[in-house]
Design an enzyme around this catalytic site. Structure first.
Site, mmCIF file in Angstrom:
data_model
loop_
_atom_site.group_PDB
_atom_site.id
_atom_site.type_symbol
_atom_site.label_atom_id
_atom_site.label_comp_id
_atom_site.label_asym_id
_atom_site.label_seq_id
_atom_site.Cartn_x
_atom_site.Cartn_y
_atom_site.Cartn_z
ATOM 1 N N HIS A 91 3.651 -9.986 -9.636
ATOM 2 C CA HIS A 91 5.094 -10.214 -9.623
ATOM 3 C C HIS A 91 5.782 -9.137 -8.790
ATOM 4 O O HIS A 91 6.680 -9.427 -7.992
ATOM 5 C CB HIS A 91 5.643 -10.215 -11.047
ATOM 6 N N SER A 92 5.366 -7.895 -8.967
ATOM 7 C CA SER A 92 5.894 -6.781 -8.179
ATOM 8 C C SER A 92 4.909 -5.640 -8.330
ATOM 9 O O SER A 92 3.874 -5.783 -8.981
ATOM 10 C CB SER A 92 7.265 -6.355 -8.709
ATOM 11 N N SER A 133 19.553 -8.342 -8.214
ATOM 12 C CA SER A 133 18.386 -8.482 -9.100
ATOM 13 C C SER A 133 18.526 -9.562 -10.151
ATOM 14 O O SER A 133 17.529 -10.051 -10.670
ATOM 15 C CB SER A 133 18.136 -7.158 -9.820
ATOM 16 N N GLU A 164 0.833 -1.206 0.000
ATOM 17 C CA GLU A 164 0.000 0.000 0.000
ATOM 18 C C GLU A 164 0.866 1.254 0.000
ATOM 19 O O GLU A 164 0.550 2.233 -0.681
ATOM 20 C CB GLU A 164 -0.903 0.019 1.242
#
Lengths: 376, 461
Positions: free
Chosen positions: B353-354, B224, B138
């Site tokens: 996923h993100s 990453s 959020e």
């Protein structure tokens, strides 16, 4: 293996005998340019690297060697000869064929605290592993804010050999030299090889160590100091191989030998060339290069690799930034041809710099020859 | 006795010994066939006596008369039947499960028993992880942080696998395993600090949110790149082995990551080197928008283990007890036997996923809702803990509201903490600050001093 040059040095002035197929460029006067005494010890670059590895592995049990054929085969170029026998299979590992795999494994071992020396059969194959070299090794210390240090050395032959074609001949100095987080070294002589490899292994940062296949068999005199097991050379310092006052010529690896020969030829025409052996591509010894340009006011950069975005381009820019006012002539850049390396011997000869190219460039910088291209 | 004499003798002997069998005619026919086969075998060997010695050197025969040959790599038995191994097995590999959907142990199951304290601790961590994910997600939507990755649906894999390890075991994560850090004691404030990239971040504000790392907690900083941690894990495990440590390495990756070359290199190497590493694949069905049906055609990941010589198991990733038991057993095997273990944990990526992804664009909403509600690992474990009498509704609401409060507070604090100092731009590139970077820092400071209006004010000098 084609193109291995072995020079046996006799007393000054006596022509050397040359073993193996090769570029027969040695002339008697060439030896006068080397600073040696007849009593000095001689060592091939191969033996220099082997002794450096041996001493560092003996001094620190965390150091281990990993790569294809490094163990049972004694090394694809015999650099690791005798090490498996001496240190056992736990410290000299023959790896399966996956550069990406063993580069990643080396980085993981380094994260944990070991000090791996990862050998690529040639740096052309390091492209398979370049993600691990750049994204895992070079950047980890920064990205992890100092928590993951990577004291790893990636070493192997770099650049053109003789008749090995496009996929075995590229020079990677510029590629690795552009990446922050890496240190990139390029030794020339046996003393360079010993001192820089020992420094690389002891260094806490990831080091790319660019050797040269054709130099492995070449012999150089080594001082007693260089033979000592505590001998290291500082990373980031270039060496002035030959002092001069008319033009500065920078080179690294095999091209240092060519530049020295060019200097002999130029001396006969009254041009005194200062030859700088870079030794370190990153960090580049800008202060030595610029100090030399302040003295000579003319610069020729020499490299075997492709011209665009090459080491010479960076050196030129550095000199413009710091020493523009001192330049009396435009900087001359000698590099390999902008083509994938051809195989045929005559074409290959045209694709790499030769001594004559360096001589002509130095003369142009000294305004002693007709320019190659017509001016506007 | 001659050759034929020997045959008769054995034939008669057999006949006399088996008098209780079927009709003599059948029996003698059967015997004759057997005897004739034996005779031909013996006969053919005797015929080529000159090459007998050579044949005996590198080929033998098993009890069914099939030839065995010593190839490099071991003995292989030949067969005259040409049979291709099917591309897919008749039955998919079974999945180890302990708790059913109602949180009850399945009849006949075996699992590691847990104490009340331990089970409650596991459950609390799962709830905290779930709450943290919701609130940080959020916060990103509100623009307070730039990016976030949730682990919705994978709380059991995160917490249960972490709980089965010791703090000496080294963790190389992908990026969907913050629960492992949470279990080891990474505070909510530390999570928030990294996401906000402030001065309190032990990553010095260098990386995007969720790229946590903690040397102290043996959790290697998230990077990453996909699957690069796999060969690194093998290297670290090899080093542990050389140190003879009572510890292993555990590394996580998703179904998508197994397509990378690094996966192949890592498993192959780990088996060859005998590295004590646990490979945990979170097969959650999706690699961003690529479903597993487009990622590979094998029966999931577990079948690949045997191809590399790696012991493997398939586990219900939403069953905390199954994951806990499997990981603990794998750890013992890895350390005592010096071998890698592959665990495929089947689960579902409930979240996107993100925060840069909207998964409703490529998968049906009711599929997501089904997994979120009916197969939630947190609820399932809660039912088991409650069934044991260790948890109540009051405990639940207290935990959830307390977690929510703490996380909100951590975000509020993190938002106000100042950013890392300018010097952190240049440190840690190398072990020691090199002269060129010192020079650049000096120039930068001079420039900022001369033109302060061109630079953000909240960067401490």
């Amino acid at each position: 293996m084609l193109g291995i040059i072995r020079q046996k040095v006799g007393s000054a002035g006596f022509p050397a005998s040359i073993v193996g197929q090769a570029l027969q460029r040695v002339r008697p006067t060439a030896f006068a340019s080397r600073n040696y005494s007849t009593a000095a010890k001689e060592m091939t670059v191969r033996d220099a690297l082997n002794s450096a590895l041996d001493e560092e592995m003996s001094a620190d049990p965390k150091v281990f060697l990993m790569g294809e054929e490094v163990g049972e085969y004694q090394g694809a170029y015999k650099i690791s000869k005798g090490l498996l026998e001496k240190y056992g299979p736990e410290r000299v590992l023959d790896t399966p064929i996956t550069e990406a795999g063993f580069a990643g494994i080396g980085v993981g071992a380094a994260y944990y605290g070991l000090r791996p020396v990862v050998e690529f059969m040639t740096f052309n194959f390091s492209m398979q592993a370049i993600d691990h070299i750049i994204n895992s090794a070079a950047k980890s210390n920064y990205m992890s804010a100092g928590q993951l240090s990577v004291p790893i050395v990636f070493r192997g032959p770099n650049g053109a050999a003789a008749g090995v074609g496009a996929q075995h001949s590229q020079c990677y100095a510029a590629w690795y030299g552009s990446c922050p987080g890496l240190k990139v070294l390029a030794p020339y002589s046996s003393e360079d090889a010993r001192g820089l490899l020992k420094a690389a292994i002891r260094d806490p940062d990831p080091v790319v160590f660019l050797e040269n296949e054709l130099l492995y068999g070449e012999s150089f005199p080594v001082s007693a100091e260089a033979l000592d097991s505590s001998f290291v050379l500082p990373i980031g310092k270039a060496k002035i191989e030959r002092e001069g006052k008319d033009v500065t010529i920078t080179a690294f690896s095999k091209m240092v030998g060519y530049a020295l020969k060019a200097a002999d030829i130029l001396a006969k025409e009254g041009i005194s060339a200062e030859i700088i052996n870079l030794r370190s591509i990153r960090p580049l010894d800008r202060s030595t290069i610029n100090a030399s340009v302040w003295k000579t006011n003319r610069l020729v950069t020499v490299e075997e690799g492709f011209p665009q975005h090459g080491v010479g381009a960076e050196i030129c820019m550095s000199v413009i930034e710091e020493s523009f006012g001192y330049l009396d002539a435009p900087v001359e850049r000698i590099a390999g041809a902008d083509v994938p390396m051809p195989y045929a011997a005559n074409l290959e000869r045209m694709a790499v710099p030769q001594v004559e190219d360096i001589v002509r460039a130095a003369k142009r910088a000294c305004y002693r020859s007709v320019p190659m291209a017509a001016a506007a | 006795m001659g050759f034929l004499g020997k045959l008769n003798h054995s034939f008669l002997g057999f006949h006399q010994r088996n008098s209780s069998l079927v009709s003599p005619i059948d029996e003698s026919y059967r015997n004759a066939v057997v005897v004739l086969n034996n005779a031909m075998a013996l006969f053919s060997v005797r015929c080529s006596e000159s090459t007998l010695a050579e044949a005996q050197r590198d080929s033998r025969y098993d009890e069914h008369e099939n030839q065995i040959l010593d190839f490099p790599g071991g003995q292989v038995t030949f067969t005259s039947e040409m049979r291709f191994i099917s591309e897919s097995p008749e039955k998919r590999t079974k999945c180890y499960q302990v708790l059913d959907d109602n949180g009850r142990p399945i009849l006949g199951t075996s699992f590691q028993p847990l104490s009340k304290e331990f089970a409650v601790r596991m459950y609390s961590n799962m709830v905290t992880l779930q709450t943290m994910d919701t609130i940080f997600y959020e916060a990103q939507r509100q623009g307070r942080i730039s990016f976030y990755v949730t682990s919705n649906g994978e709380e059991a894999i995160n917490i249960a696998s972490a709980a089965a390890l010791t703090f000496d075991d080294v963790v190389l994560p992908q990026y969907r395993e913050p629960g492992v850090l949470l279990w080891r004691g990474f505070t909510l404030q530390e999570f928030a600090n990294q996401c906000f990239g402030n001065k309190g971040d032990n990553g010095k504000g260098r990386q995007m949110p969720i790229h946590y790392g903690s040397k102290k907690l043996n959790y290697f900083t998230v990077s990453s790149t996909i699957a690069t941690q796999l060969p690194q894990a093998v290297g670290a495990a090899y080093s542990l082995k050389m140190d003879s440590k009572d510890a292993c390495v555990i590394t996580y990756f998703g179904d998508g990551g197994t397509s990378e070359g690094d996966f192949h290199a890592a498993l192959n190497f780990a088996a060859v080197m005998g590295a004590p590493v646990i490979f945990i694949c979170r097969n959650n069905g999706w690699a961003i928008s690529t479903p597993t049906s487009e990622q590979f055609r094998s029966d999931g990941i577990v079948v690949r283990g045997q191809a590399y010589g790696v012991r493997s198991i398939r586990v219900d990733g939403n069953d905390a007890l199954a994951v806990y038991t499997a990981v603990q057993t794998a750890r013992e095997m890895a350390i005592s036997e010096h071998r890698p273990i592959l665990i495929e944990a089947l689960t579902y990526r409930v979240g996107h996923h993100s925060t840069s992804d909207d998964s409703t664009k490529y998968r049906p909403v009711d599929e997501i809702e089904h997994w979120r509600m009916a197969r939630d690992p947190v609820t399932r474990f809660r039912k088991w803990v409650e069934w044991n009498g260790w948890w109540s509704d009051e405990d639940e609401s207290e935990l959830r509201s307390s977690a929510r409060k703490q996380i909100l507070h951590a975000i509020q604090v993190a938002e106000k903490v100042e950013k890392p100092p300018l010097s952190d731009l240049f440190t840690d590139v190398y072990d020691h600050l090199p002269s060129n970077l010192l020079e650049q820092e000096r120039l930068l400071r001079e420039t900022i001093k001369r033109h302060p209006q061109d630079y953000p004010p909240e960067v401490p000098m």
